[in-house]
Write an enzyme that holds these catalytic residues in place. Structure first.
Site, PDB file in Angstrom:
ATOM      1  N   GLY A  57       3.422 -18.558  33.700  1.00  0.00           N
ATOM      2  CA  GLY A  57       2.999 -17.177  33.973  1.00  0.00           C
ATOM      3  C   GLY A  57       1.589 -16.932  34.702  1.00  0.00           C
ATOM      4  O   GLY A  57       1.029 -16.645  34.724  1.00  0.00           O
ATOM      5  N   TRP A  59       0.123 -16.865  37.326  1.00  0.00           N
ATOM      6  CA  TRP A  59      -0.048 -16.018  38.616  1.00  0.00           C
ATOM      7  C   TRP A  59      -0.201 -14.902  37.740  1.00  0.00           C
ATOM      8  O   TRP A  59      -0.925 -13.759  38.820  1.00  0.00           O
ATOM      9  CB  TRP A  59       1.218 -16.338  39.771  1.00  0.00           C
ATOM     10  CG  TRP A  59       0.988 -17.991  40.447  1.00  0.00           C
ATOM     11  CD1 TRP A  59       0.097 -18.917  40.434  1.00  0.00           C
ATOM     12  CD2 TRP A  59       1.684 -17.844  42.311  1.00  0.00           C
ATOM     13  NE1 TRP A  59       0.546 -19.944  41.516  1.00  0.00           N
ATOM     14  CE2 TRP A  59       1.002 -19.340  42.230  1.00  0.00           C
ATOM     15  CE3 TRP A  59       2.577 -16.868  43.051  1.00  0.00           C
ATOM     16  CZ2 TRP A  59       1.256 -19.369  43.578  1.00  0.00           C
ATOM     17  CZ3 TRP A  59       3.018 -17.446  43.936  1.00  0.00           C
ATOM     18  CH2 TRP A  59       1.968 -18.872  44.369  1.00  0.00           C
ATOM     19  N   ASP A  77      12.319 -14.486  36.420  1.00  0.00           N
ATOM     20  CA  ASP A  77      12.597 -16.345  36.195  1.00  0.00           C
ATOM     21  C   ASP A  77      13.534 -16.430  35.119  1.00  0.00           C
ATOM     22  O   ASP A  77      14.753 -15.071  34.540  1.00  0.00           O
ATOM     23  CB  ASP A  77      11.157 -17.145  35.413  1.00  0.00           C
ATOM     24  CG  ASP A  77      11.338 -18.415  36.148  1.00  0.00           C
ATOM     25  OD1 ASP A  77      12.235 -19.254  35.611  1.00  0.00           O
ATOM     26  OD2 ASP A  77       9.917 -19.154  36.444  1.00  0.00           O
ATOM     27  N   ASP A  97      18.894 -15.108  37.744  1.00  0.00           N
ATOM     28  CA  ASP A  97      18.328 -15.687  38.744  1.00  0.00           C
ATOM     29  C   ASP A  97      18.315 -15.249  40.215  1.00  0.00           C
ATOM     30  O   ASP A  97      18.982 -13.940  39.846  1.00  0.00           O
ATOM     31  CB  ASP A  97      19.884 -17.007  38.971  1.00  0.00           C
ATOM     32  CG  ASP A  97      19.930 -18.155  39.905  1.00  0.00           C
ATOM     33  OD1 ASP A  97      19.259 -17.646  40.766  1.00  0.00           O
ATOM     34  OD2 ASP A  97      20.300 -19.443  39.572  1.00  0.00           O
ATOM     35  N   ASP A 119       6.884 -18.716  44.055  1.00  0.00           N
ATOM     36  CA  ASP A 119       6.392 -19.655  43.766  1.00  0.00           C
ATOM     37  C   ASP A 119       7.186 -20.536  43.343  1.00  0.00           C
ATOM     38  O   ASP A 119       7.217 -21.607  42.787  1.00  0.00           O
ATOM     39  CB  ASP A 119       4.897 -19.568  42.887  1.00  0.00           C
ATOM     40  CG  ASP A 119       3.840 -21.386  42.303  1.00  0.00           C
ATOM     41  OD1 ASP A 119       4.190 -22.029  43.766  1.00  0.00           O
ATOM     42  OD2 ASP A 119       3.383 -21.826  41.207  1.00  0.00           O
ATOM     43  N   LYS A 159       6.099 -20.235  48.231  1.00  0.00           N
ATOM     44  CA  LYS A 159       6.257 -21.477  48.551  1.00  0.00           C
ATOM     45  C   LYS A 159       7.786 -22.115  49.333  1.00  0.00           C
ATOM     46  O   LYS A 159       8.417 -21.574  48.919  1.00  0.00           O
ATOM     47  CB  LYS A 159       5.943 -22.319  47.179  1.00  0.00           C
ATOM     48  CG  LYS A 159       6.386 -23.752  46.981  1.00  0.00           C
ATOM     49  CD  LYS A 159       5.778 -24.212  45.594  1.00  0.00           C
ATOM     50  CE  LYS A 159       6.638 -24.068  44.786  1.00  0.00           C
ATOM     51  NZ  LYS A 159       5.080 -24.534  43.350  1.00  0.00           N
TER      52      LYS A 159
END
Ligand SMILES: C[S@@+](CC[C@H](N)C(=O)[O-])C[C@H]1O[C@@H](n2cnc3c(N)ncnc32)[C@H](O)[C@@H]1O
Length: 206
Positions: A57, A59, A77, A97, A119, A159
């Site tokens: 958490g 970010w 998440d 997911d 990320d 990312k």
């Protein structure tokens, strides 16, 4: 087969880890987003933000400071990630997911987001080609979500482990955003092959 450590967890007590603890952030990852934002200006007050792979958490904590107390903040998440975020308030947390959740579930009652963050990292195996391929799949999905849910002019940060598809994927970002930049933050471990790909000012295809 050659094995490479993509994410060195042996330095848990490095200076960024210690700093995050001191400053009340959930993870050292916060300093990666801070550096990206300092360099590229991702957030403005009032922005509606969607954070893919948000646990634990940090970010979300950083984004909240940038967008203000009342702006929309949504995090997704997997169950294992969301379970460790019981104390989070003021954020709409979604459990699921990213590969299977629907755009409608992500959107909820938000007409469009101004920033989509990812990320997300795969569970690494140490087999470089496999980990890269999994990272590419997560990145492609994050970009697909950004294209579906961003408002025109919106921003994307994702990312990506640098690998064979890096050029193709950065070109993909360039095709949908006015500007594309890549950043390897100072707080990203040198041994890690992660990069952050930023798309600024989404040119809506809708
Ligand atoms: C590096 S952590 C994110 C750290 C976060 N940015 C922070 O600042 O606290 C990566 C996260 O991506 C999540 N993730 C990986 N694959 C995912 C998937 N398929 N769907 C949703 N989340 C996923 C992991 O569960 C993990 O919590």
């Amino acid at each position: 087969m050659a094995k490479t450590r993509l994410d060195d967890r042996s330095t848990r007590h490095d200076r960024f880890h210690q700093k995050a603890k001191r400053e009340g952030f959930a993870a050292r990852a916060v300093y990666k987003l801070e550096e990206i934002d300092d360099k590229i200006d991702v957030f403005s007050t009032g922005h509606r933000v969607l954070d893919l792979g948000c646990a634990p958490g940090s970010w979300l904590q950083y984004a909240r400071k940038q967008i203000g107390e009342t702006a929309v903040l949504v995090g997704l998440d997997r169950p294992s990630g969301i379970d460790m975020m019981k104390k989070f308030t003021g954020v709409r947390l979604l459990t699921g997911d990213v590969m299977t959740i629907s755009m409608d579930e992500l959107r909820g009652d938000v007409p469009a987001f101004d920033v989509v963050l990812s990320d997300m990292a795969p569970d690494t195996t140490g087999i470089r080609s496999l980990d890269q391929a999994r990272s590419e799949t997560l990145f492609e999905r994050a970009l697909e979500i950004a294209r579906a849910l961003l408002a025109p002019g919106g921003n994307f940060v994702g990312k990506l482990f640098q690998g064979p598809e890096f050029k193709k994927l950065t070109d993909d970002v360039r095709s949908s955003f006015t500007k594309m930049k890549t950043v390897k933050p100072a707080s990203s471990r040198q041994i890690s092959i992660e990069q952050y790909v930023v798309g600024l000012h989404y040119r809506s295809e809708k």
